[in-house]
Design an enzyme around this catalytic site. Structure first.
Site, PDB file in Angstrom:
ATOM      1  N   SER A 263       0.780  -1.168   0.118  1.00 13.68           N
ATOM      2  CA  SER A 263      -0.112   0.141   0.103  1.00 13.68           C
ATOM      3  C   SER A 263       0.986   1.200   0.213  1.00 13.68           C
ATOM      4  CB  SER A 263      -0.873  -0.165   1.501  1.00 13.68           C
ATOM      5  OG  SER A 263       0.070   0.435   2.376  1.00 13.68           O
ATOM      6  N   ASP A 264       0.216   2.245  -0.322  1.00 16.63           N
ATOM      7  CA  ASP A 264       1.112   3.689  -0.265  1.00 16.63           C
ATOM      8  C   ASP A 264       0.853   3.939   1.259  1.00 16.63           C
ATOM      9  OD1 ASP A 264       1.424   6.585  -2.269  1.00 16.63           O
ATOM     10  OD2 ASP A 264       2.521   5.866  -0.535  1.00 16.63           O
ATOM     11  N   TRP A 265       1.353   5.291   1.712  1.00 11.87           N
ATOM     12  CA  TRP A 265       1.651   5.477   3.126  1.00 11.87           C
ATOM     13  C   TRP A 265       0.267   5.457   3.785  1.00 11.87           C
ATOM     14  CZ3 TRP A 265       6.537   7.129   5.485  1.00 11.87           C
ATOM     15  CH2 TRP A 265       6.313   7.646   6.891  1.00 11.87           C
TER      16      TRP A 265
END
Ligand code: GLC
Length: 720
Positions: A263-265
């Site tokens: 996932s992104d942040w």
């Protein structure tokens, strides 16, 4: 040692599994010099959790990484090595031009070479995987992350995406110690955020997504990219990180990706903000079901583990999903050789030998030279001879940070400024320390200060922090005080060479009128100032070509060359005349960009003399073979990019007026002619039909060959 991964998984507790799927930022492992790239609320992490987390982002330095890995393994129950990842987007310590600049080189081999160097420097510094290449198609310069992208064309984007992956990972099967795992991002279509506003809704049809936006990711996958990163945005109404259509049906099933999806942040945690999850636990379950393996900095997977631990019975479906995710993460660690050697690459001697070397910096300079775009050169003002009397001024003249955003380990203090580099070449140059950037300028003072020279070089543009993540802008002209300076210089009758340092296309309509020459180095990286100097002095003939259209005014955005024709196309004069009222146009602006896709001047004069098709009737599974005769009519050696654009005259869906389907950068000596063989496999002309399948139609096509999207050399051909 070949790890029997399934045996390892069988030994893992539920909490150990969710920890293996969690990624923490560097500040959890070290107390100093951490550059965070996302919001953090400093969630508490127990020692046990810290020593079972699967990966960390943002740590580097061989000694530091070795120390952390040693400490980690001493405490880790199952001795599963920690994975080190980071954003190495356009270089590690040797910084190349920003990706949008590198894309201006139209040179996949150069892009691959830059990624290869970045990988070697990163690997020697203890990194195993990098969050690059970013291949989001971009058509809106209001979005600050266009600086990380390859521009507005699917074919150029795909070609450079594949080149980057090859550079980072190497061309062989295994990931050796001089390479790192690459992570293509952001899946998907993050660049289509409405209004160019950061993290905003993306609402495009699946048809347009497949026809225009998918190619970059597809070609990175075909090049064997090991990781994919989810994007923050919604697509087809569902946030990408929870989107099973996008991640399960398209990415994993249709495109066959079985690597690690990260996932992104905090993107999993933000499913609550999107309103598609009521809790961390529900967010984690939705992400797991979408096939997300690693939870970057949201702690949702950990929360899910805690909740499941409390339950009498854990649904088998969730256990299976967790095991599959853990399997893919452990598989990546095995492919990186971490089970055999957890200290792979963490070698201070190699770091000393491989990082920020003169060889690497020379390639960075070459990349900056090839990425710089000459936008204007009235009366061939440039290049300037070394004994020219010049005055240099402007806010970017003595700016050290020419690295641009996402240049994490790059140290701008080691850079030459544009002033220092130009002074080393032009001995009769005066550098004004006053930047003269007040809005009300004292013309007399300016005239006095510049009296010694007829030619002034003005270094203008934006600062590093005005492009990159979270930098959306609604005004794209240069700052008012910079335009005021140009107007003043024009008023006092100077010949003006304007340098525009920027991470995004700008509205340069005024600048083009007020300048005699305009040079666009983008953010040119560690050796940018030297590259600019070599070009101004004529040692290098500029060859950069725009990967994104530059609008005349912001109201034209989104503006891209490969647009659809519409039922009332403006085919005549692109002017504001009141005639021909009912056409697809504005009453207050032209349709065309100020500078189009593929455009860039040279000191030389190139001409397409002839284009000969070997076969103007082509079978569906064949390729168009053509020979292009190019002449350099000038007395100056140079490079240019032959570009071939096709148009399908009649199709089931409306087709773009032109689509780049071939390009080749060539070097041509002064007064020479070259015949260049080029190919277009007909498969490249496939498009997405109404039933969302992609295929090639038989029928009539046009091919335009030239040096930018307005190529005029037209040839008809047929696919039979
Ligand atoms: C950021 C960016 C992503 C980057 C990640 C880690 O928010 O969206 O591109 O790789 O976080 O820094």
């Amino acid at each position: 040692m070949t790890v029997r991964i399934t045996e390892l998984i069988d030994k893992m507790s539920l909490l150990e599994k969710v920890e293996q799927l969690s990624q923490l930022s560097a500040d959890y492992f070290q107390g100093d010099e951490v550059a965070l790239t996302g919001p953090t609320d400093k969630t508490k992490v127990t020692t046990e959790e810290l020593y079972s987390v699967g990966s960390v982002l943002g740590i580097s330095g061989a000694d530091r990484a070795r120390k952390i890995q040693t400490d980690y393994l001493q405490h880790s129950r199952l001795k599963i090595p920690l994975l080190f990842m980071a954003d190495v987007v356009h270089g590690y310590k040797t910084i190349f031009p920003i990706p949008l600049g590198l894309a201006s080189s139209f040179d996949p081999e150069l892009v691959e070479q830059a990624a290869k160097i970045a990988a070697k420097e990163a690997a020697a510094s203890g990194l195993h995987a990098v969050f690059a290449p970013m291949v989001d198609l971009v058509r809106d310069p209001r979005w600050g992350r266009v600086m990380e992208a390859n521009g507005e064309d699917p074919f150029l984007n795909g070609s450079l995406a594949a080149a980057s992956v090859r550079g980072f990972q190497g061309r062989g099967e295994s990931l050796d110690e001089n390479h790192v795992a690459a992570c293509v991002k952001h899946f998907a279509a993050y660049g289509a955020a409405e209004g160019g506003r950061e993290y905003n809704t993306v609402d495009i049809s699946e048809w347009q997504f497949r026809d225009q936006y998918l190619e970059g990711y597809q070609r990175a996958l075909a090049a064997g990219v090991r990781l994919v990163m989810t994007s923050f945005n919604t697509l087809f109404g569902v946030p990408a990180t929870a989107n099973q259509v996008l991640m399960r049906s398209i990415l994993r099933k249709e495109l066959g990706f079985n690597g690690v999806l990260i996932s992104d942040w905090n993107a999993i945690g933000e499913l609550k903000e999107h309103g598609v999850a009521s809790s961390q636990t529900e967010a984690a379950i939705k992400a797991l079901k979408a096939g997300v393996d690693i939870d970057m900095m949201s702690f949702a997977y950990r929360e899910l583990g805690r909740q499941l631990e409390k339950r009498e019975h854990v649904p088998q479906e969730l256990i299976t999903l967790l095991d599959e995710a853990v399997y893919r993460v452990l598989k990546l660690k095995e492919e990186l050789g971490l089970f055999a050697d957890p200290f792979r690459g963490m070698d201070a001697l190699k770091e000393e030998k491989n990082v920020f070397t003169e060889d690497n910096l020379e390639i960075a300079q070459k990349a900056a030279e090839e990425s710089t775009v000459l936008l204007e050169n009235k009366e061939n003002l440039l290049p300037l001879s070394p004994n020219t009397k010049i005055t240099l001024l402007g806010p970017l003249a003595r700016e050290k940070d020419l690295l641009g955003s996402w240049s994490w380990k790059g140290d701008s203090h080691e850079n030459m400024t544009i002033a220092a580099a130009l002074q080393s070449k032009f001995k009769k140059m005066t550098v004004l320390t006053e930047s003269f950037t007040a809005e009300e300028l004292d013309l007399v003072a300016l005239a006095q200060k510049t009296a010694a020279s007829q030619i002034v070089i003005v270094a203008l543009g934006l600062t590093s922090d005005q492009s990159g993540e979270a930098t959306s802008m609604t005004h794209l002209e240069l700052p008012a005080e910079q335009l005021a300076l140009l107007k003043a210089l024009k008023k006092i009758g100077k010949k003006v060479v304007t340098l525009v340092v920027t991470g995004r296309p700008l509205v340069l309509t005024e600048v083009s009128k007020l300048s005699d020459a305009v040079l666009l180095p983008w953010f040119p990286g560690s050796r940018g100032a030297q590259a600019i100097t070599e070009i101004i002095a004529g040692a290098i003939n500029p060859s950069g070509k725009l990967p994104m259209s530059f609008p005349r005014s912001i109201g034209q955005i989104p503006l891209y060359y490969n647009s659809l024709r519409t039922g009332r196309p403006l085919t005549g004069e692109d002017s504001l005349d009141k005639e021909n009222k009912y056409l697809s146009k504005y009453i207050d602006e032209q349709n065309s960009p100020l500078y189009c896709f593929g455009y860039g001047q040279s000191y030389a004069t190139f001409e397409i003399k002839e284009v000969v098709l070997a076969n103007n009737q082509v079978a569906k599974n064949d390729e168009l073979r053509l020979e292009v005769t190019v002449a350099n009519e000038s007395q100056i050696d140079g490079q240019t990019v032959i570009q071939g654009y096709t148009h399908q005259c009649v199709a089931e869906t409306a087709r773009p007026v032109r689509e780049l389907k071939m390009f080749k950068k060539i070097a041509l000596k002064a007064k020479t002619v070259k015949k260049v063989e080029m190919r277009i496999p007909t498969a490249r002309l496939a498009y997405v039909h109404q039933d969302l399948t992609s295929s090639v139609d038989r029928g009539a096509y046009e091919l335009y060959v030239g040096f930018d999207a307005n190529a005029q050399k037209k040839i008809s051909f047929e696919i039979i």
